[in-house]
Design a protein around this motif. Structure first.
Motif, PDB file in Angstrom:
ATOM      1  N   TYR A 146       0.718  -1.022   0.002  1.00  0.00           N
ATOM      2  CA  TYR A 146       0.246   0.154   0.127  1.00  0.00           C
ATOM      3  C   TYR A 146       0.862   1.314  -0.520  1.00  0.00           C
ATOM      4  O   TYR A 146       0.516   2.090  -0.923  1.00  0.00           O
ATOM      5  N   MET A 147       1.547   1.416   0.863  1.00  0.00           N
ATOM      6  CA  MET A 147       2.589   2.096   0.922  1.00  0.00           C
ATOM      7  C   MET A 147       3.223   2.656  -0.310  1.00  0.00           C
ATOM      8  O   MET A 147       3.535   3.601  -1.165  1.00  0.00           O
ATOM      9  N   MET A 148       3.611   1.486  -0.987  1.00  0.00           N
ATOM     10  CA  MET A 148       3.956   1.943  -2.323  1.00  0.00           C
ATOM     11  C   MET A 148       3.073   2.751  -3.779  1.00  0.00           C
ATOM     12  O   MET A 148       3.335   3.053  -3.852  1.00  0.00           O
ATOM     13  N   LEU A 149       2.456   1.542  -3.371  1.00  0.00           N
ATOM     14  CA  LEU A 149       1.004   2.822  -4.071  1.00  0.00           C
ATOM     15  C   LEU A 149       0.690   4.189  -4.278  1.00  0.00           C
ATOM     16  O   LEU A 149       0.216   4.209  -4.274  1.00  0.00           O
ATOM     17  N   VAL A 150       1.056   4.480  -2.184  1.00  0.00           N
ATOM     18  CA  VAL A 150       0.549   5.485  -2.146  1.00  0.00           C
ATOM     19  C   VAL A 150       1.888   6.743  -2.857  1.00  0.00           C
ATOM     20  O   VAL A 150       2.165   7.910  -3.746  1.00  0.00           O
ATOM     21  N   ALA A 151       3.714   5.831  -2.115  1.00  0.00           N
ATOM     22  CA  ALA A 151       4.018   7.249  -2.616  1.00  0.00           C
ATOM     23  C   ALA A 151       4.482   7.145  -4.459  1.00  0.00           C
ATOM     24  O   ALA A 151       5.644   8.306  -4.856  1.00  0.00           O
ATOM     25  N   VAL A 152       3.805   5.815  -5.222  1.00  0.00           N
ATOM     26  CA  VAL A 152       4.503   6.562  -6.859  1.00  0.00           C
ATOM     27  C   VAL A 152       3.801   7.859  -7.370  1.00  0.00           C
ATOM     28  O   VAL A 152       4.717   8.289  -7.595  1.00  0.00           O
ATOM     29  N   PRO A 153       2.710   7.369  -6.742  1.00  0.00           N
ATOM     30  CA  PRO A 153       2.089   8.944  -7.140  1.00  0.00           C
ATOM     31  C   PRO A 153       2.105  10.103  -6.642  1.00  0.00           C
ATOM     32  O   PRO A 153       2.807  11.729  -7.289  1.00  0.00           O
ATOM     33  N   ALA A 154       2.411   9.727  -5.767  1.00  0.00           N
ATOM     34  CA  ALA A 154       3.213  11.036  -4.389  1.00  0.00           C
ATOM     35  C   ALA A 154       4.029  11.746  -5.039  1.00  0.00           C
ATOM     36  O   ALA A 154       4.284  12.380  -4.932  1.00  0.00           O
ATOM     37  N   SER A 155       5.508  10.719  -5.187  1.00  0.00           N
ATOM     38  CA  SER A 155       6.102  10.995  -6.154  1.00  0.00           C
ATOM     39  C   SER A 155       6.338  11.450  -7.444  1.00  0.00           C
ATOM     40  O   SER A 155       7.093  12.710  -6.843  1.00  0.00           O
ATOM     41  N   TRP A 156       5.411  11.320  -7.351  1.00  0.00           N
ATOM     42  CA  TRP A 156       5.234  11.795  -8.976  1.00  0.00           C
ATOM     43  C   TRP A 156       4.589  13.349  -9.010  1.00  0.00           C
ATOM     44  O   TRP A 156       4.708  14.303  -9.283  1.00  0.00           O
ATOM     45  N   PHE A 157       3.559  13.230  -8.473  1.00  0.00           N
ATOM     46  CA  PHE A 157       3.237  14.609  -8.018  1.00  0.00           C
ATOM     47  C   PHE A 157       4.342  15.177  -7.306  1.00  0.00           C
ATOM     48  O   PHE A 157       4.192  17.104  -7.424  1.00  0.00           O
ATOM     49  N   VAL A 158       4.776  15.669  -6.358  1.00  0.00           N
ATOM     50  CA  VAL A 158       6.195  16.174  -5.873  1.00  0.00           C
ATOM     51  C   VAL A 158       6.844  16.597  -6.401  1.00  0.00           C
ATOM     52  O   VAL A 158       7.339  17.839  -7.305  1.00  0.00           O
ATOM     53  N   LEU A 159       7.609  16.243  -7.615  1.00  0.00           N
ATOM     54  CA  LEU A 159       7.797  15.508  -8.405  1.00  0.00           C
ATOM     55  C   LEU A 159       7.499  17.214  -9.768  1.00  0.00           C
ATOM     56  O   LEU A 159       7.800  18.260 -10.374  1.00  0.00           O
ATOM     57  N   ASN A 160       6.465  16.931  -9.447  1.00  0.00           N
ATOM     58  CA  ASN A 160       6.157  17.126 -11.251  1.00  0.00           C
ATOM     59  C   ASN A 160       4.645  18.732 -10.517  1.00  0.00           C
ATOM     60  O   ASN A 160       4.513  19.702 -11.054  1.00  0.00           O
ATOM     61  N   ARG A 161       4.527  18.626  -9.543  1.00  0.00           N
ATOM     62  CA  ARG A 161       3.234  19.376  -9.263  1.00  0.00           C
ATOM     63  C   ARG A 161       4.003  20.814  -7.829  1.00  0.00           C
ATOM     64  O   ARG A 161       2.900  21.437  -7.541  1.00  0.00           O
ATOM     65  N   THR A 162       4.837  19.947  -7.069  1.00  0.00           N
ATOM     66  CA  THR A 162       5.119  21.107  -6.424  1.00  0.00           C
ATOM     67  C   THR A 162       6.179  22.077  -6.524  1.00  0.00           C
ATOM     68  O   THR A 162       7.112  21.680  -7.449  1.00  0.00           O
ATOM     69  N   ALA A 163       6.460  23.164  -5.463  1.00  0.00           N
ATOM     70  CA  ALA A 163       7.997  24.113  -5.820  1.00  0.00           C
ATOM     71  C   ALA A 163       8.934  23.517  -5.925  1.00  0.00           C
ATOM     72  O   ALA A 163       9.882  23.490  -6.381  1.00  0.00           O
ATOM     73  N   PHE A 164       8.836  22.964  -4.951  1.00  0.00           N
ATOM     74  CA  PHE A 164       9.887  21.690  -4.093  1.00  0.00           C
ATOM     75  C   PHE A 164      10.385  20.481  -5.218  1.00  0.00           C
ATOM     76  O   PHE A 164      12.009  20.436  -5.519  1.00  0.00           O
TER      77      PHE A 164
END
Ligand SMILES: Nc1ncnc2c1ncn2[C@@H]1O[C@H](COP(=O)(O)OP(=O)(O)OP(=O)(O)O)[C@@H](O)[C@H]1O
Ligand SMILES: Nc1ncnc2c1ncn2[C@@H]1O[C@H](COP(=O)(O)OP(=O)(O)OP(=O)(O)O)[C@@H](O)[C@H]1O
Ligand SMILES: [Mg+2]
Ligand SMILES: [Mg+2]
Lengths: 355, 522, 367, 421
Positions: C205-223
């Motif tokens: 489950y963590m993985m299934l959350v981490a993958v889109p979350a990582s995508w989001f962080v990389l592409n949608r956040t200033a960071f």
């Protein structure tokens, strides 16, 4: 865990290879002036101590010798085949102390020992699992296929009936068992061959899934393989896969199925899984280790001989699980006693290779 | 009018170099101020100090009358100073909008997320306000240099820059784009912004600036009003003596054809056509020049000739043989010398010493190797000869190429290629980054070669250089050879128009009358 | 000119994905076709394996350590620091997670957290510490990233079995007796095939959350944008006032954090650390590097690649059990590796961050 | 590609530092690694349990004494020149041609080959992680070739003189061809050599295993191995004791290859091409170097050296091919890193790692400290070698005033904090 002042936890025969200072071998030598009855050098098989099966069994043997015969020992855990000759030699050459016996655990040491032994004609060696034809080497071999036949027969008998015990249960209707090997090598094939013959002895119809992990340390893969077998309906999976096999137990536990241990009584060494380990094909490596030390201490070293330990000599045996053993139906146990006798009597020929 | 920037007695020392020596500079608000000077005069360093990238060794920076002590560009940005560097500071795979808001992204959802809609909108608003034509969704690597520059300017404006510094903003632009840029300057100053731009080109400074400051050897040698000065005055200020920009060349009758390029097409690294149907030839004893704004296919054309790129179609003939697909090595061995445009990447192995660099391209030649083994003592002698004849300083053959200044690196490359005893020399920007003395020397050697009957292909973005040295001059625009003209009978303006892609009808006839031999060649 | 450029670039990017997708579909259709037409053939067996729920859940579990390490690798490399020490991070976290759980005692809870979860976080912490050392060495002391990464791997590869031997007398630890277990979501887990997604261990489950979350962080956040800029053109980031070193530290630490989750999940999924040979991590960190290069630095792509490797492995495990094919098991085990080489040879290079592997010195003159 | 670029910077930084500085840094790195290793030994000495403390520091008892560990390590690697029980006493019975020293030299010899293999690729700008796979297959080819050809040759010295060079050649060829695969994939399909070589390592191990277990297995053995070669077909020890698995001939061959590789790299046109394409591919192209061909050739050469390493492993150490080939190829990477990719540097680097390896057995034997410690030490050495800047900083903080170069432009804005616009 404490510092040095607290002293070493004595390992017991039951629970070998656990925490403790077995590793600090320098302190193993008793300081009494009398000196030990004999000094023994142990060269373990690859994989090292803590495998809860093969090496740990050898260690039990030497521990037993230590407590019962008053010997001292030192041990070496090679991590590559080329270290075998080096350790063998180090022991053979040592003069402080002078080793009365060097125990070489595992067939992989054969070629190294074939070279080392002739170079040290005055040194006693023993080897487990293979034969080295030198006058100063005592060889011990096991008939793994016979023990494997026994556990296979048991698995075959159980999968055809409804049976539940501990955390596991067989599925009705499905006649299926599995075998997981570590590396696809001849020795492991021997386990597989015996196991398959045993299963078929119970019922020709039973399907046997077999797979190899390609490693003796990839427990995650062991778990996946066993899980895939249980998913297909296998009730019992037997492993001969060292550390990889620990994954098999884990899978059995998660799937509510059974597993069979190998080498040691794994329902004890892996007591966390006692509720799924039906039995173990024990290979009493401790027996030849202890016996050869005893021979040396008694001045009866049996160099040049090869001792084969099968069901008859109790070198191998199917040992029922500590927790589940009592729940195995009596008729199954009776059948096993019967087949054991037939094998010993030579009525049943157990194959050593898969076709 | 109030003072936007005042630099007070700025000195900046680097180990062994005084880049800025007691420089005073005052820039009035709402004006355009040009900084002129030769390579290494200290222009960039001075502006880096104003932008907080360097700390001055001595002196004070005043912005809006207040003394400032910038620790970083962030401080300078805070104070309303923005800088557009010579090499753009853009993130290639990101979009225009992403680049503009980088570091100051508008956010939503409690600051967790970039508000991309708002970012886009702000970029659109901003570019409309200043009349910029940029699409916020284009990826930087896909847009032209001119657009990239506008993105840089927008980036500074987005951060509230009141003072904009541009380092050599026109170097990479076509004349038309330069014109557009200067219009942008006007728009910006009209809205009260202050602009400082660095340039090498006198005409530009005169045209676009209100005030001009000239730096020489790190010192401010004078600030003048653009409408009160002359080209000659500026040139003298820059160089410190009177300059003779026209290289002299004695005419010589060209001989046999050495190289012929026929209908060559070539792609750039991204697979996009960069050279479209180019044809010309070069004869013995002739300098053939190619003019054009950087990036119009000259590099790719040269690479097809020197064997670093395969043309997609067309044919190249050298000394009568078809070499279209011949290897680079065979061309070298066949007497083709090549001064590459990028000395750091191609011309020198930066981590090799000059002895090793001296045989680059000749490592298999029997001059330096026998039976596959290199004779390093011959190689050393060779390098030392180049060093002394071409005045490479310091004269250390054992020093790594990296440790030499750009000008000295260039001299070494020129020496190596000329000493190859070539039949044909391809020289791209041969004097880029070298000082006036070395420039004159290199020009003389090129003309010597011509005098000896060698063929020379000269590519340069410096119009005066190609115009002065060439016997015939091709002008490239967008991958096409617009025309071949006689440089002596064509004005700079006419060539400029060709460089911008406009093909006047009269030039063909003009050439034919001026130089009959061209007709035969075509 | 610029519009054609854009179109062509889009085309290549598109064709890369199209090629992979088309290839996958073609292979599957091929197998499905022959499997359905010839129900007695190997294709039918393969098809059966491919569409079995057990294969899916197996692939998901096997993908966990690879995916987490790959996500971590993306953050580090996108920020400009190539982290080839992922394998070492997996090893050290796998070991620490188990030994911590063992030391605390399986039944004990600390602040309401069961020992196994304390161990889990201890594993993550150990990986974080290692990645911090790596970051300091690479960023502060400008070490060569490749060499430093190798060093991280070598140190972990030595240290974990070393510590296990000191503590247990052998390179393997004892079994801690508990595992992370399985979380089954009622109803959803009954869906055929895809039910495997809702009947899995917490790490899945963590993985299934981490993958889109990582995508989001990389592409949608200033960071995430700063991370990307720091790996592409650090100077650009520096000149707009963002501290490049801090971004890079953050990227490397994130790689430690994520790899730590992968390593802890790997060993605690079993309750034991195996330290023989290459340890139980057994090259998963290197496969992770392959996975993210393959996935073109996109977290979704990296997951796709990790899942592909894991899936191939899951299939391979099952294919072995199909009787009657005389292919030696060891050869079947090479399938994932050969697949990687073939695909690489077909699709060629991935675009790496421009400044990855280079030190960033602030204040250096730009040339 | 990422690691490819990395390899280039590996090169640049390592080849660049002046030789003296490199040597100083190597020693400093070794020293730092030893210090950190000692701390690890001390800490684990608190965790381990033993009856009597081996050392007492700060009033605490420790099971392991780091000083002793290093002494035993060193002493063991040399075969006991010192009597550690009576400190300072030289062992009068010590003979340099001893077993322990033979082990050290055996490791050293093997590492020289693999170190050279990796170094050649590095110098060509290629990060060849695949030496391991090349070695495995080279070793197998050697073993099989020797096994099948031996019956046709006269037994004894003459047979050995014919067989051994040929067998090494076969190993080199097979290793070279296997190395050329990733080279060709890189040159013609632009496939990252780091990935392909990692994959090819796995494949080599599996394929070799299958070949031997299915077709060429020694029927008399339980182990997956080939039939042992006759003694005359192997590299027998010269001067050193039998069983040390070390032959001076092999070491001499290794040293000769060091000189040959050095000559090739520094003195030949091909070496120039190779180094140039490693340093700066664009410049190499400009200088007429066929980059693709050089890539393939360099990888072939690198693979061939790895294959020779495998051949020597078979002929000198094992006398056969056996599953579970030690990780000599990976160790070669660390050797060449420490050596700064300089062929001559490889000799001391290999000697150091050989000493560590052979001494590690003595350590485990003599002090009970697990031999994996040496793995940790190796990693630490590499870590410190990777950061020359660290030592430069220490150096300059000791005697140089800080130069007032450019100020750091560390930016000021917080990364995640949200004040925008
Ligand atoms: N970081 C640095 N360290 C040492 N010297 C430097 C550094 N930056 C610039 N210099 C030196 O300072 C002098 C001025 O350089 P600067 O870049 O300011 O010149 P410039 O006028 O911008 O030249 P160009 O027209 O070539 O851009 C040169 O001699 C240069 O070599
Ligand atoms: N960051 C720096 N640190 C130390 N020295 C520098 C630095 N930048 C430039 N220099 C030195 O300043 C001198 C001029 O360098 P620079 O690269 O500016 O020359 P250039 O003539 O502008 O060449 P190019 O146009 O090729 O960049 C050289 O001696 C160089 O070594
Ligand atoms: Mg410059
Ligand atoms: Mg400048």
């Amino acid at each position: 865990t404490g510092g040095p002042s607290e002293g070493s936890e004595q390992t017991t025969t039951e629970q070998s290879g656990g925490n403790g200072g077995d590793e600090t071998t320098a302190t193993e030598q008793p300081t009494e002036e009398s000196g030990p009855a004999a000094n023994v050098g142990m060269v373990y098989a690859l994989g090292g101590l803590g495998d809860k099966s093969f090496n740990d069994a050898a260690k039990r043997g030497i521990e037993q010798a230590k407590s019962e015969l008053g010997i001292a020992y030192e041990e070496a855990q090679p991590s590559a085949a080329e270290e075998f000759p080096q350790f063998q030699r180090r022991f053979a050459q040592s003069s402080s102390p002078n080793y009365d016996l060097v125990s070489c655990i595992g067939f992989a040491q054969k070629s190294a020992l074939s070279e080392t032994a002739p170079n040290f004609p005055d040194q006693n060696f023993m080897i487990v699992d293979d034969e080295v034809d030198e006058p100063n080497v005592a060889s011990y071999k096991f008939r793994e296929e016979q023990g494997s036949f026994q556990v296979g027969y048991m698995a075959g008998l159980l999968t055809t009936q409804e049976f539940s015990a501990g955390a596991g249960a067989t599925t009705t209707g499905e006649k299926r068992v599995g075998f997981v090997g570590g590396v696809d090598a001849p020795l492991i094939r021997k386990f597989q061959a015996g196991y398959e013959a045993g299963v078929k002895h119970a019922d020709e119809e039973i399907t046997i899934d077999t797979a190899y992990a390609g490693s003796f340390s990839d427990s995650a893969k062991g778990k996946e393989i066993a899980t895939s077998m249980y998913d297909k309906g296998a009730d019992i999976v037997y492993h001969a896969a060292g550390g990889t096999g620990l994954g098999v137990f884990q899978a059995a536990k998660e799937q509510g199925k059974f597993a069979i241990g190998v080498d040691s009584d794994q329902s004890k060494t892996e007591s966390n899984y006692a509720d799924v380990i039906l039995a173990s094909m024990v290979k009493r490596v401790e027996t030849p280790v202890f016996a050869s030390v005893e021979n040396v201490v008694n001045g009866e070293f049996n160099g040049g001989s090869t001792t084969t330990l099968g069901l008859e000599e109790d070198g191998v045996a199917a040992v029922f699980g500590a927790q589940l053993g009592s729940e195995i139906p009596q008729d199954v146990k009776d059948s096993l006693t019967e087949s054991r006798e037939s094998i010993i009597a030579g009525d049943i020929e157990v194959p050593t290779t898969t076709e | 009018m109030s003072t936007a920037v005042h630099l007070d007695e700025i000195t900046k020392r680097f180990p062994g170099v005084v880049a800025n020596d007691d420089v005073d500079l005052t820039v009035e608000r709402g004006t355009v101020h040009a900084l002129l000077g030769e390579n290494g005069a200290g222009k960039t360093t001075l502006m880096n100090i104003l932008y907080g990238l360097y700390e001055p060794t001595e002196g004070t920076v005043y912005v809006d009358g207040e003394p400032r002590d910038f620790d970083s560009p962030a401080d300078a940005i805070e104070a309303g100073v923005g800088m557009i560097h010579q090499h753009f500071m853009l993130v290639d795979p990101m979009t225009v909008a992403e680049n503009i808001v980088l570091g100051n992204e508008p956010r939503k959802w409690f600051g967790t997320t970039v508000d991309r809609e708002r970012a886009r909108q702000e970029v659109i608003d901003l570019s409309q306000r200043y009349g910029f034509d940029v699409n916020p969704d284009d990826t930087i690597e896909d847009v032209s240099v001119g657009v990239q520059q506008r993105v840089e300017i927008l980036k500074a404006l987005y951060r509230g820059a009141e003072i904009l510094i541009l380092d050599e903003p026109t170097a990479v632009l076509t004349p038309q784009e330069v014109e557009e840029l200067f219009e942008v300057f006007e728009e910006l100053t009209a809205q009260g912004k202050t602009i400082i731009f660095i340039s090498h080109k006198l005409g530009e400074a005169m045209h676009a600036a209100d005030d001009i400051t000239v730096l020489r050897d790190g010192k401010n040698v004078g600030t003048v009003k653009a409408d009160e000065t002359s080209n000659e005055e500026l040139a003298e200020l820059m160089v410190g003596r009177e300059v003779l920009l026209e290289p002299k060349s004695a005419h010589r009758e060209p001989g046999k054809q050495v190289l012929s390029v026929e209908n060559v097409h070539a792609d750039d690294n991204r697979g996009i056509e960069a050279v479209s149907d180019v044809s010309f030839d070069i004869r013995e004893g002739e300098v053939f020049g190619i003019a054009g704004v950087d990036g119009n296919g000259q590099s790719q054309l040269v690479e097809t000739i020197t064997g670093l790129r395969e043309p997609t179609s067309g044919q190249i003939t050298y000394k009568g043989r078809d070499i279209t697909r011949a290897s680079r090595r065979s061309r070298i061995e066949d007497g083709m010398a090549y001064i590459p445009e990028d000395r750091h990447e191609r011309g020198l192995v930066m981590d090799f010493d000059l002895v090793q660099n001296g045989i680059l391209g000749s490592q298999h030649s029997s001059k330096f190797s026998s039976g596959g083994s290199i004779d390093w003592s011959t190689a050393r002698g060779h390098a030392e000869r180049i060093i002394s004849e071409y005045d490479v300083r310091p004269p250390h053959a054992d020093a790594d190429a990296e440790s030499f200044s750009g000008g000295n690196q260039q001299k070494f490359i020129v020496g190596r290629e000329f000493e190859r005893e070539p039949d044909f020399v391809v020289a791209t920007h041969p004097t880029r980054g070298v000082d006036i003395g070395a420039m004159e020397f290199i020009h003389e050697r090129l003309l010597d070669l011509r005098q000896q009957g060698k063929a020379v292909l000269l590519i340069s973005s410096k119009l005066d250089e190609v115009q002065g040295l060439s016997d015939r001059l091709g002008v490239m625009h967008d991958g096409e050879l617009m025309d071949i003209v006689d440089p002596r009978n064509t004005t700079e303006e006419e060539i400029g128009l060709l460089m911008a892609g406009e093909r006047p009808g009269w030039s063909d006839t003009e050439i034919d009358t001026a130089n009959p031999s061209v007709g035969d060649a075509q | 000119m610029s519009t054609t450029t854009i179109d062509q670039l889009r085309d290549t990017e598109l064709s890369y994905r199209m090629l992979l997708a088309a290839g996958a579909i073609a292979v599957f259709s091929f197998i499905a076709f022959f499997g359905l037409v010839f129900p007695e053939s190997i294709w039918a067996d393969l098809l059966g394996i491919l569409i079995s729920r057990s294969t899916l859940s197996s692939a998901l579990r096997l993908a966990v350590p690879i995916t987490f390490a790959a996500l971590g690798g993306i953050f580090a490399e996108k920020a400009g620091v190539i982290n080839i020490g992922l394998e070492g991070l997996l090893i050290i976290s796998a070991f620490t997670a188990v030994i911590t759980t063992a030391v605390i005692g399986p039944g004990v809870t600390i602040l309401g957290l069961p020992a196994i979860w304390v161990g889990f976080f201890a594993g993550v912490l150990a990986s974080l510490v290692f990645s911090l050392i790596f970051a300091v060495v690479c960023i502060r002391f400008k070490a060569d990233q490749i060499i430093a990464g190798l060093a991280v791997w070598l140190i972990a590869l030595g240290l974990a079995p070393f510590a296990a031997t000191v503590y247990y007398g052998g390179v393997n630890t004892d079994n801690v007796g508990t595992t992370l277990g399985t979380w089954t979501i009622p109803v959803l887990s009954d869906i055929p095939f895809f039910g495997a997604l809702f009947d899995a261990g917490p790490a899945v489950y963590m993985m299934l959350v981490a993958v889109p979350a990582s995508w989001f962080v990389l592409n949608r956040t200033a960071f995430g944008r700063h991370i990307r800029a720091s790996g592409e053109n650090p100077k650009a980031l520096d000149t707009v006032g963002v501290d490049v070193s801090r971004v890079r530290y953050a990227g490397v630490l994130l790689s430690g954090f994520l790899s730590g989750i992968g390593g802890s999940a790997l060993s605690l999924g079993l309750g034991q650390f195996i330290g023989n040979n290459q340890t139980m991590v057994n090259g998963k960190g290197f496969i992770a590097i392959v996975a993210y290069l393959f996935g073109n630095y996109n977290p979704l792509g990296a997951f796709g690649a990790s899942f592909l490797f894991a899936g191939l492995e899951a299939v391979q495990i099952r294919l072995q059990q199909v009787p009657g094919y005389a292919i030696p098991d060891s050869l079947i085990q090479t399938i994932p590796y050969i697949t990687v080489i073939v695909i690489l040879a077909l699709v060629g290079r991935t675009r790496i961050p421009q400044a990855a592997g280079e030190h960033y010195d602030t204040g250096e003159d730009n040339r | 590609m990422s690691a490819g670029n990395g390899a280039k910077s590996v090169l640049r930084r390592l080849v660049n530092a002046s030789t003296v500085e490199r040597i100083l840094i190597s020693f400093a790195a070794l020293f730092m690694a030893v210090v950190v290793g000692a701390v690890i030994v001390l800490i684990s000495g608190r965790v381990a349990t033993c009856q009597t403390a081996a050392a007492t520091f700060f009033g605490l008892g420790f099971c392991y004494d780091p000083v002793e560990v290093y002494l035993v390590l060193f002493n063991g690697a040399l075969g006991g020149p010192f009597l550690l029980d009576a400190p300072g006493l030289f062992n009068p019975n010590w003979n340099p041609l001893n077993f322990g020293f033979a082990l050290t030299l055996k490791e050293t010899t093997l590492l020289i080959f693999t170190g050279l293999s990796v170094a050649v690729a590095f110098r060509a700008g290629l990060f060849n992680i695949g030496t391991q796979g090349q070695l495995i297959l080279g070793a197998l080819a050697t073993a099989l070739f020797a096994f099948f050809v031996a019956p046709f040759l006269p037994a004894g010295i003459l047979g050995g003189l014919i067989l051994i060079p040929l067998a090494i050649l076969v190993g080199a060829l097979v290793g070279g061809l296997y190395g050329a695969i990733p080279g060709a994939l890189k040159a013609y399909a632009d496939a990252n050599e780091v990935i392909t070589t990692i994959m090819l390592n796995f494949i080599a191990a599996q394929v070799a295993f299958v070949l031997v277990s299915e077709f060429f297995r020694n029927p008399d053995s339980q182990v997956v191995e080939t039939t042992p070669l006759p003694d005359w077909g192997t590299l027998l020890p010269v001067a050193f004791p039998k069983g040390g698995d070390f032959s001076l001939l092999a070491l001499a061959f290794g040293l000769a290859l060091v000189v040959a590789v050095w000559y090739l790299l520094e003195r030949t046109s091909f070496g120039y091409d190779l180094r140039t394409s490693g340093e700066q591919p664009e410049a190499a192209e400009y200088g007429g170097v066929d980059a693709k061909r050089t890539t393939v050739t360099s990888m072939f050469l690198s693979g061939a050296l790895g294959g020779i390493g495998g051949a020597i492993w078979v002929l000198m150490v094992m006398g056969k091919w056996q599953a579970g080939v030690p990780s000599l190829g990976f160790d070669g990477i660390t050797v060449t890193i420490l050596a700064g990719n300089n062929p001559f540097g490889i000799v001391p680097a290999a000697l150091l790692f050989g000493t560590l390896k052979s001494g590690s057995l003595a350590v485990q034997f003599g002090t009970g400290v697990p031999k994996q410690l040496v793995g940790v030490l190796r990693g630490l050495i590499i870590l410190f070698v990777a950061m020359p800047e660290f030592f430069r900083m220490i150096g300059s903080s000791i005697n140089l005033e800080t130069d007032d170069d450019a100020v750091a432009t560390d930016g000021g804005r917080s990364l995640l904090g949200g004040d925008d616009e």
